[in-house]
Design a protein around this motif. Structure first.
Motif, PDB file in Angstrom:
ATOM      1  N   LEU A 234       0.823  -1.203   0.000  1.00  0.00           N
ATOM      2  CA  LEU A 234       0.000   0.000   0.000  1.00  0.00           C
ATOM      3  C   LEU A 234       0.861   1.258   0.000  1.00  0.00           C
ATOM      4  CD1 LEU A 234      -2.752  -0.999   2.606  1.00  0.00           C
ATOM      5  CD2 LEU A 234      -2.897  -1.081   0.118  1.00  0.00           C
ATOM      6  N   VAL A 235       2.042   1.151   0.609  1.00  0.00           N
ATOM      7  CA  VAL A 235       2.960   2.296   0.625  1.00  0.00           C
ATOM      8  C   VAL A 235       3.351   2.669  -0.801  1.00  0.00           C
ATOM      9  CG1 VAL A 235       5.200   3.115   1.423  1.00  0.00           C
ATOM     10  CG2 VAL A 235       3.800   1.663   2.902  1.00  0.00           C
ATOM     11  N   LEU A 236       3.586   1.647  -1.617  1.00  0.00           N
ATOM     12  CA  LEU A 236       3.950   1.913  -3.011  1.00  0.00           C
ATOM     13  C   LEU A 236       2.786   2.553  -3.767  1.00  0.00           C
ATOM     14  CD1 LEU A 236       5.908  -1.364  -3.844  1.00  0.00           C
ATOM     15  CD2 LEU A 236       6.838   0.897  -3.331  1.00  0.00           C
ATOM     16  N   THR A 237       1.575   2.143  -3.421  1.00  0.00           N
ATOM     17  CA  THR A 237       0.406   2.760  -4.062  1.00  0.00           C
ATOM     18  C   THR A 237       0.338   4.249  -3.734  1.00  0.00           C
ATOM     19  OG1 THR A 237      -0.818   0.674  -3.940  1.00  0.00           O
ATOM     20  CG2 THR A 237      -2.110   2.688  -4.219  1.00  0.00           C
ATOM     21  N   ILE A 238       0.580   4.580  -2.478  1.00  0.00           N
ATOM     22  CA  ILE A 238       0.555   5.984  -2.074  1.00  0.00           C
ATOM     23  C   ILE A 238       1.676   6.754  -2.775  1.00  0.00           C
ATOM     24  CG2 ILE A 238       0.675   7.541  -0.114  1.00  0.00           C
ATOM     25  CD1 ILE A 238      -1.802   5.654  -0.305  1.00  0.00           C
ATOM     26  N   PHE A 239       2.819   6.136  -2.889  1.00  0.00           N
ATOM     27  CA  PHE A 239       3.939   6.783  -3.576  1.00  0.00           C
ATOM     28  C   PHE A 239       3.591   7.043  -5.043  1.00  0.00           C
ATOM     29  CE2 PHE A 239       8.002   6.535  -5.925  1.00  0.00           C
ATOM     30  CZ  PHE A 239       8.668   7.604  -5.322  1.00  0.00           C
ATOM     31  N   ALA A 240       2.927   6.085  -5.671  1.00  0.00           N
ATOM     32  CA  ALA A 240       2.513   6.261  -7.065  1.00  0.00           C
ATOM     33  C   ALA A 240       1.516   7.403  -7.203  1.00  0.00           C
ATOM     34  CB  ALA A 240       1.912   4.964  -7.605  1.00  0.00           C
ATOM     35  N   LEU A 241       0.602   7.514  -6.243  1.00  0.00           N
ATOM     36  CA  LEU A 241      -0.340   8.636  -6.254  1.00  0.00           C
ATOM     37  C   LEU A 241       0.406   9.960  -6.158  1.00  0.00           C
ATOM     38  CD1 LEU A 241      -3.189   7.328  -3.891  1.00  0.00           C
ATOM     39  CD2 LEU A 241      -3.341   7.681  -6.355  1.00  0.00           C
ATOM     40  N   LEU A 242       1.410   9.990  -5.312  1.00  0.00           N
ATOM     41  CA  LEU A 242       2.185  11.220  -5.140  1.00  0.00           C
ATOM     42  C   LEU A 242       2.911  11.605  -6.424  1.00  0.00           C
ATOM     43  CD1 LEU A 242       3.175  13.413  -3.157  1.00  0.00           C
ATOM     44  CD2 LEU A 242       5.079  11.886  -2.580  1.00  0.00           C
ATOM     45  N   ILE A 243       3.523  10.641  -7.071  1.00  0.00           N
ATOM     46  CA  ILE A 243       4.259  10.918  -8.315  1.00  0.00           C
ATOM     47  C   ILE A 243       3.305  11.376  -9.412  1.00  0.00           C
ATOM     48  CG2 ILE A 243       5.680   9.896 -10.130  1.00  0.00           C
ATOM     49  CD1 ILE A 243       7.128  10.397  -7.471  1.00  0.00           C
ATOM     50  N   HIS A 244       2.177  10.710  -9.518  1.00  0.00           N
ATOM     51  CA  HIS A 244       1.245  11.033 -10.605  1.00  0.00           C
ATOM     52  C   HIS A 244       0.549  12.372 -10.371  1.00  0.00           C
ATOM     53  CE1 HIS A 244      -1.483  10.138 -13.947  1.00  0.00           C
ATOM     54  NE2 HIS A 244      -2.465  10.629 -13.189  1.00  0.00           N
ATOM     55  N   ASN A 245       0.101  12.618  -9.134  1.00  0.00           N
ATOM     56  CA  ASN A 245      -0.656  13.839  -8.860  1.00  0.00           C
ATOM     57  C   ASN A 245       0.234  15.051  -8.607  1.00  0.00           C
ATOM     58  OD1 ASN A 245      -2.960  12.226  -8.973  1.00  0.00           O
ATOM     59  ND2 ASN A 245      -3.013  11.921  -6.750  1.00  0.00           N
ATOM     60  N   LYS A 246       1.470  14.779  -8.205  1.00  0.00           N
ATOM     61  CA  LYS A 246       2.419  15.866  -7.880  1.00  0.00           C
ATOM     62  C   LYS A 246       1.854  16.786  -6.801  1.00  0.00           C
ATOM     63  CE  LYS A 246       4.480  15.957 -12.518  1.00  0.00           C
ATOM     64  NZ  LYS A 246       3.648  14.859 -13.065  1.00  0.00           N
ATOM     65  N   SER A 247       1.083  16.189  -5.888  1.00  0.00           N
ATOM     66  CA  SER A 247       0.444  16.983  -4.842  1.00  0.00           C
ATOM     67  C   SER A 247       0.324  16.165  -3.566  1.00  0.00           C
ATOM     68  CB  SER A 247      -0.946  17.449  -5.279  1.00  0.00           C
ATOM     69  OG  SER A 247      -1.653  18.022  -4.204  1.00  0.00           O
ATOM     70  N   PRO A 248       1.061  16.507  -2.523  1.00  0.00           N
ATOM     71  CA  PRO A 248       0.889  15.827  -1.240  1.00  0.00           C
ATOM     72  C   PRO A 248      -0.537  15.941  -0.700  1.00  0.00           C
ATOM     73  CG  PRO A 248       2.947  17.048  -1.257  1.00  0.00           C
ATOM     74  CD  PRO A 248       2.213  17.444  -2.498  1.00  0.00           C
ATOM     75  N   TRP A 249      -1.182  17.069  -0.968  1.00  0.00           N
ATOM     76  CA  TRP A 249      -2.559  17.260  -0.509  1.00  0.00           C
ATOM     77  C   TRP A 249      -3.496  16.223  -1.132  1.00  0.00           C
ATOM     78  CZ3 TRP A 249      -6.203  18.980   2.573  1.00  0.00           C
ATOM     79  CH2 TRP A 249      -7.496  19.175   2.092  1.00  0.00           C
ATOM     80  N   LEU A 250      -3.448  16.089  -2.449  1.00  0.00           N
ATOM     81  CA  LEU A 250      -4.317  15.138  -3.128  1.00  0.00           C
ATOM     82  C   LEU A 250      -3.937  13.700  -2.772  1.00  0.00           C
ATOM     83  CD1 LEU A 250      -4.701  16.722  -6.685  1.00  0.00           C
ATOM     84  CD2 LEU A 250      -6.291  16.819  -4.750  1.00  0.00           C
ATOM     85  N   THR A 251      -2.654  13.448  -2.568  1.00  0.00           N
ATOM     86  CA  THR A 251      -2.213  12.107  -2.183  1.00  0.00           C
ATOM     87  C   THR A 251      -2.759  11.739  -0.811  1.00  0.00           C
ATOM     88  OG1 THR A 251      -0.192  12.362  -3.491  1.00  0.00           O
ATOM     89  CG2 THR A 251      -0.207  10.639  -1.787  1.00  0.00           C
ATOM     90  N   LEU A 252      -2.714  12.698   0.118  1.00  0.00           N
ATOM     91  CA  LEU A 252      -3.254  12.457   1.457  1.00  0.00           C
ATOM     92  C   LEU A 252      -4.742  12.151   1.389  1.00  0.00           C
ATOM     93  CD1 LEU A 252      -3.099  12.490   4.549  1.00  0.00           C
ATOM     94  CD2 LEU A 252      -3.488  14.974   4.441  1.00  0.00           C
ATOM     95  N   ILE A 253      -5.461  12.933   0.617  1.00  0.00           N
ATOM     96  CA  ILE A 253      -6.902  12.716   0.491  1.00  0.00           C
ATOM     97  C   ILE A 253      -7.179  11.362  -0.166  1.00  0.00           C
ATOM     98  CG2 ILE A 253      -9.014  13.549  -0.590  1.00  0.00           C
ATOM     99  CD1 ILE A 253      -8.076  15.204   1.797  1.00  0.00           C
ATOM    100  N   GLY A 254      -6.396  11.030  -1.194  1.00  0.00           N
ATOM    101  CA  GLY A 254      -6.578   9.736  -1.840  1.00  0.00           C
ATOM    102  C   GLY A 254      -6.313   8.581  -0.893  1.00  0.00           C
ATOM    103  N   PHE A 255      -5.269   8.725  -0.093  1.00  0.00           N
ATOM    104  CA  PHE A 255      -4.951   7.691   0.900  1.00  0.00           C
ATOM    105  C   PHE A 255      -6.101   7.548   1.897  1.00  0.00           C
ATOM    106  CE2 PHE A 255      -3.185   6.870   5.180  1.00  0.00           C
ATOM    107  CZ  PHE A 255      -2.753   5.569   4.983  1.00  0.00           C
ATOM    108  N   LEU A 256      -6.639   8.676   2.364  1.00  0.00           N
ATOM    109  CA  LEU A 256      -7.749   8.632   3.309  1.00  0.00           C
ATOM    110  C   LEU A 256      -8.991   8.011   2.674  1.00  0.00           C
ATOM    111  CD1 LEU A 256      -7.361  12.101   5.062  1.00  0.00           C
ATOM    112  CD2 LEU A 256      -6.769   9.855   5.972  1.00  0.00           C
ATOM    113  N   GLN A 257      -9.192   8.278   1.395  1.00  0.00           N
ATOM    114  CA  GLN A 257     -10.338   7.665   0.709  1.00  0.00           C
ATOM    115  C   GLN A 257     -10.225   6.146   0.742  1.00  0.00           C
ATOM    116  OE1 GLN A 257     -10.895   8.252  -3.668  1.00  0.00           O
ATOM    117  NE2 GLN A 257     -11.188   6.040  -3.527  1.00  0.00           N
ATOM    118  N   ILE A 258      -9.046   5.627   0.404  1.00  0.00           N
ATOM    119  CA  ILE A 258      -8.840   4.184   0.386  1.00  0.00           C
ATOM    120  C   ILE A 258      -9.010   3.587   1.781  1.00  0.00           C
ATOM    121  CG2 ILE A 258      -7.118   2.376  -0.036  1.00  0.00           C
ATOM    122  CD1 ILE A 258      -5.968   4.169  -2.255  1.00  0.00           C
TER     123      ILE A 258
END
Length: 1001
Positions: free
Chosen positions: A402-426
């Motif tokens: 799951l850590v790698l999934t979050i990292f991929a979200l961060l790379i793709h979105n280029k936004s820690p804010w959106l990555t945090l929200i995406g992680f919380l959604q999951i």
């Protein structure tokens, strides 16, 4: 009014004109708002107050998430509970047999009908493992357990409660044991205590790297091999002694193991010598003598072994404390003098198996080349314990993905804010799904298997986040700079919600389709995964989109925080790339193409250039793969292994099957013929601990003369067939023998005199039958006849078939069909009152699980394919696009299945679960492309629509695929087969889903 109109030299007219224009503007705005769809109005409303929407959504989600554990509690089932079919013909029969056997002794002793009332009006609980039936079926009040059912095969128990000496007559070895003054040596001559009391034992295999016995030249009787076994035994005994895990002699030393080394010491009377000294005496001449004596013992033991009672005969020739665990089944056959498989049984203290966990891998396994030893216990508990620990460790490895999934979200979105929200959604989707699982679906059973849903949630959730963010970016990049966040939300939310809705319902239905499986863990797993998919979609709308609105507001206000965005700060504006592209995407204005879109434009052009050869090649590949996919084999046996085959415990399980002792004491599968019961299952199929009520056949009446004679002959006729094995004399025939004895006795028992009307043989007068046979069963303790208030309610005939858990499915199916056909023919001949009987066996139930697995895989696949086609045709209104989508999904399924066949998979328990995942995620990319294809407005050439779909959805799809592949790759490092198979299925599906969706579209 008139005065007002004239004041100000016409000013009043100017004021009224301005007010009119304002009113007209308000009307136009109101009309525009009214023309907007509901979701567009929701999008604009969310964009106006994103923080409020985000907080409210989080609050509601957290409250609902907390309700699940609060209302239903949380209990994770970590054992193998529930792995049986429910509701099928075979399952319904065996369920009634299960309930009857669990209550058999209580029903037998019931004098007032109270227990009959209990079991017929309430469900019996709870779940009983096959391996636990021995104790669960036993008489709770009896001290003599000789009429128990065997641990593994449900055969009559050959392990009695008293010590059985090596010789049937109670003799002992003629060889002396020079340590007998300090050790209890009687253990070596009691086969039941050595082989069947849960002792730890080592399995030895000579030349373990050789697959075929014919290529093996060495023997366990060779000096260099036996020397290694001897030293390994000594080292292992030292470890056991140091940890106080062996039964010791009076001097504190461990009792030596029963093995070839022990028998050699017994022959040479050298029990106290070292291995080196023993081997000096073990010359080639001694080896020949020892081999000859072992052959003589093996022949005699096999010749005199009673397969019906599992009892050894009186040994006269053999002078050892010989037991057949020291040689393999091929020893002595066709002149074979080599022993490739042998064992060493240690007398261990097994009160707490966990004491062995830290040390069992340190036991001496010899050199591993000439000979290798692996250690396990006679019972299954230890391997289950090790498998449970390995599974728990693998869960942690899986969670790390799951850590790698979050990292991929961060790379793709280029936004820690959106990555945090995406992680919380999951994360929030998991307890929210548990709320739906327990409170809405009202399912209490939550197996460990459901934790695999976390990875499904990660993959599906990440996919939805990628789509939402990319749809927002596309909308922003294709809109004027002055467009507000509300304007972008109005475009992006309906677009993304529509795209994700199609994939969500298709993927969810794919999982829910697997609920046709009548096996509880798979049914609950599919339900939980389907809910995860659904709630991920809901949370994406309620949480991710408000976060996107707030993110866009921050960026439009010029925020430079790296927590908001760390990519290129400039607005994307890209020059025209290709006139046809511009025309295809939008007839009125040219697009702004990001760099990543240019890459996918290039990919599309290359694929489009060779589209016909690629399409033909894919169809040919699909055709070939279809052939192999249809060959998806069922497992040769139903023996489910929880550890990889290379694990020492699994090697032990495989190697022990070659021992002569296993061949002699092989189990048979009990088959019960039940009169007086209807088949059925009234328990909850979602809860393994909810068994069934006992369903009595009210038409059962064996008292008529015709019925008595039919039942008397039925038993002999059944066991005259080759497929049936008789384990005990049938109750009705024992009853007739009793009648003959009592009628000719000068002093018949009161049970006979008071109830049987002086009957000497069957048939007994109809009025006397029930009281007579009930009195006989009470007198003799025969529990195959069960009565309620003096009336016979159930009659059982117990036989067997020559099958084991490791028997092939084809052989089990053959035996089932033979039994079923014969019983069907006999029912047609049976008189009224005894013509509704059936047969039941744990082996049939075990086999039915595999049958239902196959049906589920095929049925769920067809449901998914059909539903996906319906979704595409309703959303696209295009038969051509529907056909393309169906062909693409078909391509993914058959190529993936053929690949799994090529990898050596069989459609067993674990593989069927993975197959349900394959079905669930195979249609995602196809639906995404289909939605994007139709999203382009106007009359546009199909080639340009395809280009639009690939360029706009390609980044999201490839990001989702790459994320899933990376996360799944981590789980390849797990040790248990299920996790490695799960990761394999994800990798294979992602690969072919990406290839198929890009090429076919």
């Amino acid at each position: 009014m008139e005065a007002t109109k004239t004041v100000g030299k016409g000013g009043s007219f100017e004021r009224e004109d301005a007010e009119g224009r304002v009113m007209d503007e308000q009307k136009r705005t109101t009309n525009e708002i009214n023309k907007k769809t509901l979701i567009q109005r929701i999008a604009r409303s969310t964009a106006r107050q994103p923080k409020k929407a985000l907080l409210v959504s989080f609050a509601v989600s957290i409250i609902l998430s907390a309700l699940g554990p609060l209302i239903a509690g949380f209990e994770l089932t970590t054992d193998t509970k529930g792995w049986r079919s429910r509701g099928t013909l075979v399952a319904n029969r065996e369920m009634q047999a299960e309930v009857l056997n669990l209550n058999r002794f209580q029903l037998f002793r019931d004098e007032d009908g109270s227990h009959w009332k209990l079991v017929t009006e309430t469900e019996t609980g709870s779940w009983i493992e096959f391996s636990d039936r021995k104790e669960s079926y036993a008489d709770p009040e009896a001290t003599d357990r000789t009429r128990r059912l065997d641990l593994k095969g449900e055969s009559l128990d050959f392990k009695t409660t008293f010590s059985i000496e090596r010789h049937a007559g109670g003799g002992t070895s003629n060889r002396s044991l020079d340590f007998k003054d300090t050790c209890d040596t009687s253990w070596f001559s009691k086969f039941n205590e050595v082989l069947f009391e849960g002792n730890m034992y080592a399995m030895w295999k000579v030349q373990p790297d050789e697959d075929h016995d014919a290529t093996v030249s060495s023997s366990a009787l060779d000096e260099n091999v036996l020397s290694q076994i001897c030293k390994a035994e000594q080292n292992t005994m030292k470890i056991l002694k140091d940890n106080n895990l062996c039964t010791t002699c009076s001097d504190g030393s461990c009792l030596p193991p029963h093995s070839l080394v022990f028998l050699l010491r017994q022959k040479l009377e050298m029990h106290e010598t070292s291995c080196e000294e023993l081997m000096k005496i073990y010359t080639s001449t001694v080896q020949e003598e020892f081999t000859d004596e072992l052959l003589a013992c093996t022949y005699e033991y096999s010749e005199k072994f009673d397969a019906a009672t599992y009892m050894p005969g009186d040994m006269e020739v053999c002078l050892f404390d010989y037991l057949p665990n020291v040689v393999d089944a091929n020893f002595g056959k066709d002149g074979n003098r080599n022993v490739r498989y042998t064992s060493s049984f240690f007398r261990t203290k097994n009160d707490d198996m966990e004491d062995f966990l830290d040390i069992y891998r340190s036991f001496d396994e010899a050199d591993g080349e000439t000979v290798r030893g692996v250690y396990n216990f006679e019972s299954f508990f230890f391997i289950d314990l090790v498998a449970e620990l390995a599974t728990n460790a693998d869960v942690l490895i899986g969670l790390s993905s799951l850590v790698l999934t979050i990292f991929a979200l961060l790379i793709h979105n280029k936004s820690p804010w959106l990555t945090l929200i995406g992680f919380l959604q999951i994360i929030v989707a998991i307890p929210l799904s548990y709320f739906g699982y327990t409170v809405i679906a009202r399912i209490e059973f939550f197996p460990l298997l459901n934790l695999i849903g976390l990875f499904v949630a990660s993959a599906v959730g990440a996919d939805d986040i990628f789509v939402a963010v990319d749809k927002w970016n596309n909308a922003r990049n294709s809109s004027p700079k002055e467009a507000t966040t509300e304007d972008i939300a109005e475009i992006a939310l309906p677009d993304a919600a529509g795209a994700m809705l199609l994939t969500t319902i298709t993927t969810a239905v794919a999982f829910f389709a697997t609920c046709i499986c009548p096996i509880t863990p798979i049914l609950t797993f599919a339900t939980f995964c389907g809910l995860l998919v659904f709630f991920n979609y809901i949370l994406n709308i309620l949480i991710v989109f408000p976060a996107l609105c707030q993110w866009d507001i921050w960026r439009q206000n010029g925020s430079t925080s790296r927590l908001v965005y760390f990519g290129n700060k400039k607005q994307k504006t890209v020059e025209k790339v290709d006139e046809s592209v511009e025309e295809g995407w939008d007839n009125k204005k040219s697009p702004k193409i990001e760099k990543e879109h240019r890459i996918f434009l290039s990919i599309f052009n290359q694929v489009d250039r060779f589209r016909w050869p690629l399409l033909v090649a894919c169809l040919i590949v699909a055709g070939v793969c279809l052939y192999y996919a249809l060959q998806f084999p069922q497992p040769e046996s139903m023996d489910v292994r929880l550890l990889p085959l290379s694990h020492p415990l699994e090697l032990h399980n495989i190697w022990k099957g070659n021992l002569l002792s296993v061949d002699l004491w092989k189990s048979v599968a009990v088959v019960q013929v039940l009169f007086g019961l209807e088949s059925g299952d009234t328990g909850s199929q979602n809860n393994p601990d909810s068994l069934s009520k006992l369903l009595l056949d009210d038409t059962f009446n064996p008292s008529s003369e015709e019925a008595q004679l039919y039942l008397r002959d039925f038993c002999d006729n059944l066991f005259a067939k080759d497929f049936a094995v008789q384990l005990e004399k049938c109750a009705i025939n024992e009853f007739e023998t009793w009648l003959e004895e009592q009628s000719s006795s000068a002093t018949p028992s009161s049970a006979y005199s008071n109830n049987c009307n002086e009957a000497a043989v069957l048939p007994v007068p109809e009025s006397a039958f029930d009281p007579c046979i009930v009195a006989w069963s009470k007198e003799t303790g025969n529990i195959s006849v069960l009565q309620e208030n003096g009336k016979v309610r159930v009659l059982m005939i117990t036989g067997a078939v020559d099958l084991e858990v490791t028997s092939s499915l084809d052989l089990i199916a053959t035996k089932w069909n033979e039994f079923e056909s014969y019983i069907g023919d006999q029912i047609a001949l049976a008189p009224e009152g005894v013509n509704k009987f059936y047969h039941a066996s744990f082996m049939w139930w075990y086999w039915d699980v595999s049958v239902q697995m196959t049906k589920t895989a095929l049925g769920a696949g067809l449901i998914t394919l059909g539903f996906a086609s319906i979704v595409v045709i309703l959303s696209s209104r295009s038969l051509v696009l529907t056909l393309v989508s169906a062909v693409t999904i078909f391509f993914i399924l058959v190529v993936s299945s053929a690949t799994l066949v090529g990898l050596g998979w069989e459609l067993g328990f674990l593989e069927s679960i993975c197959f349900s995942i394959l079905i669930g995620i195979s249609c995602d990319f196809v639906i995404h492309f289909g939605h994007a294809y139709k999203h382009l407005e106007g009359h546009v050439d199909s080639r340009l629509r395809a280009r639009f779909a690939v360029v706009n959805m390609g980044p999201s799809i490839l990001a989702a695929a790459a994320t899933t592949v990376v996360a799944a790759s981590v789980m390849l490092f797990c040790s248990t087969p299920f996790f490695t198979k799960f990761s394999t299925i994800l990798l294979v599906t992602m690969l072919y889903a990406t290839i198929g969706s890009f090429i076919f579209y």
